[in-house]
Design a protein around this motif. Structure first.
Motif, short mmCIF file in Angstrom:
data_model
loop_
_atom_site.label_atom_id
_atom_site.label_comp_id
_atom_site.label_asym_id
_atom_site.label_seq_id
_atom_site.Cartn_x
_atom_site.Cartn_y
_atom_site.Cartn_z
N ARG A 367 0.83 -1.20 0.00
CA ARG A 367 0.00 0.00 0.00
C ARG A 367 0.87 1.25 0.00
O ARG A 367 1.97 1.24 0.56
CB ARG A 367 -0.92 0.00 1.23
N ASP A 368 0.37 2.29 -0.61
CA ASP A 368 1.12 3.56 -0.64
C ASP A 368 0.88 4.32 0.66
O ASP A 368 -0.22 4.33 1.20
CB ASP A 368 0.64 4.42 -1.82
N TYR A 369 1.93 5.00 1.11
CA TYR A 369 1.84 5.79 2.33
C TYR A 369 0.96 7.00 2.08
O TYR A 369 1.06 7.68 1.06
CB TYR A 369 3.23 6.24 2.77
#
Length: 376
Positions: A367-369
């Motif tokens: 997942r992207d921050y």
């Protein structure tokens, strides 16, 4: 997708020559010797030699084991003081964990193949001292170191109760120690093996084993079985209690069923025999309750491979020897100390590899921050 064996059921983590269990036929052997023969003919000291050295001792070797035990009961006074400073209502196994942690500070030396087995005998002696003083401290008695004698059991019982035990009591305690010595690799032995695989010292491995044994799903079964006899109160109440509690699904029948045995646990039959020899007073009544409860349990559960296990009658034996029920699990630990030590020595000396299992990841993909200020 990889498969997970929940509870490591049927996963082999080591090879062993120590203990053979046939759960279908109800067979238990140590180093090839049937448990009935060992209980009927051997002292616990002989079984110590058997489990550590692979065979029953000669007279000379047995004398060496007894001599080393007699030389090793003493523990540092500071360890006893630590035990005395603990709350007297502390769990008995927690007191043992603390004591063995303290002993590790004094004796926790690196592994040495030339000395491991001799050190194991020394640990077994100190386990008797720790166990006796768990009882004495919780009962408000002055701590005491076991005196040397010709019998490990006699030294332990005399230190615990400040009286000479009878031959009948010595025989029953000797049998109990042999019966609880080992049972392959249950949770506590596995915990000790994991610790030993890191080459942690033997005393610390015992602490790991005690921590696992402390859980009610492992070490507390004898106490739970005995408590159910107390709850039933009278033999005439057994059938009503069984129907209203067990059949109705409100309670488990404690002391019945085993992960491995699908027939009678052979240790249960031996403990029943000693219970019949020793029980008197309240314990005579509890024995009558247990016998009636066993009959009902067998009618209901034997067709599903559920039979009495080692813990069903052992509490009656321990109580008849004079131990309160909080001591049942420490007595299990006292006996199993030999099994724990035998297994970790076998593993470290013959099959050593760091135990490092894996976990199957089932979480989200990458997942992207997202910065805190813009999270929804």
């Amino acid at each position: 997708m990889s498969e997970i064996s929940k509870g490591l059921e049927n996963v082999f983590i080591k090879a062993t020559s120590l203990t053979y269990v046939d759960g279908e036929e109800g067979v238990l052997r140590y180093e090839g010797y049937d448990i009935n023969d060992l209980v009927n003919h051997c002292s616990f000291e002989e079984v110590i030699h058997l489990m550590l050295y692979g065979d029953l001792p000669t007279k000379e070797k047995l004398a060496e084991v007894k001599n080393r035990l007699n030389q090793s009961y003493s523990v540092p006074s500071s360890v006893i003081r630590i035990m005395e400073d603990l709350p007297h209502n502390a769990e008995a196994i927690s007191m043992m964990e603390t004591a063995f942690g303290g002993l590790s500070c004094f004796y926790g030396v690196p592994w040495d193949k030339a000395k491991n087995k001799e050190r194991a005998i020394e640990i077994i002696a100190k386990a008797a001292t720790v166990t006796a003083n768990v009882y004495r401290i919780k009962e408000g008695l002055k701590p005491r170191i076991p005196d040397p004698s010709d019998s490990y059991v006699e030294s332990f019982l005399e230190a615990t109760f400040s009286r000479r035990p009878s031959e009948k009591e010595i025989a029953a305690m000797n049998a109990a120690l042999i019966l609880y010595t080992d049972h392959e690799v249950p949770a506590s032995t596995t915990a000790a093996l994991v610790a030993s695989s890191t080459l942690s010292d033997m005393y610390s491995c015992i602490v790991a084993a005690l921590a696992a044994l402390k859980g009610p799903l492992h070490g507390g079964a004898a106490e739970a079985a005995y408590q159910q006899f107390k709850e039933i109160e009278e033999p005439d109440n057994v059938e009503k209690w069984f129907n209203e509690k067990v059949i109705a699904g409100k309670k488990r029948l404690m002391g019945f069923g085993h992960r491995v045995y699908k027939t009678y646990d052979p240790r249960s039959k031996i403990f029943k025999n000693y219970a019949m020899k020793l029980a008197n007073g309240e314990n005579r009544k509890y024995l009558d309750i247990a016998i009636k409860l066993e009959e009902l349990g067998l009618k209901e559960f034997s067709k599903r491979g559920i039979y009495p296990n080692v813990d069903f009658y052992s509490g009656i034996v321990f109580s008849s020897l004079g131990f309160p029920d909080y001591m049942f699990t420490p007595l299990f630990a006292l006996a199993r100390t030999l099994g724990w030590l035998a297994h970790i020595i076998e593993y470290v000396e013959e099959q050593h590899r760091l135990i490092r299992p894996r976990a199957l990841y089932i979480g989200p993909e990458k997942r992207d921050y997202i910065p805190l200020d813009v999270r929804q």
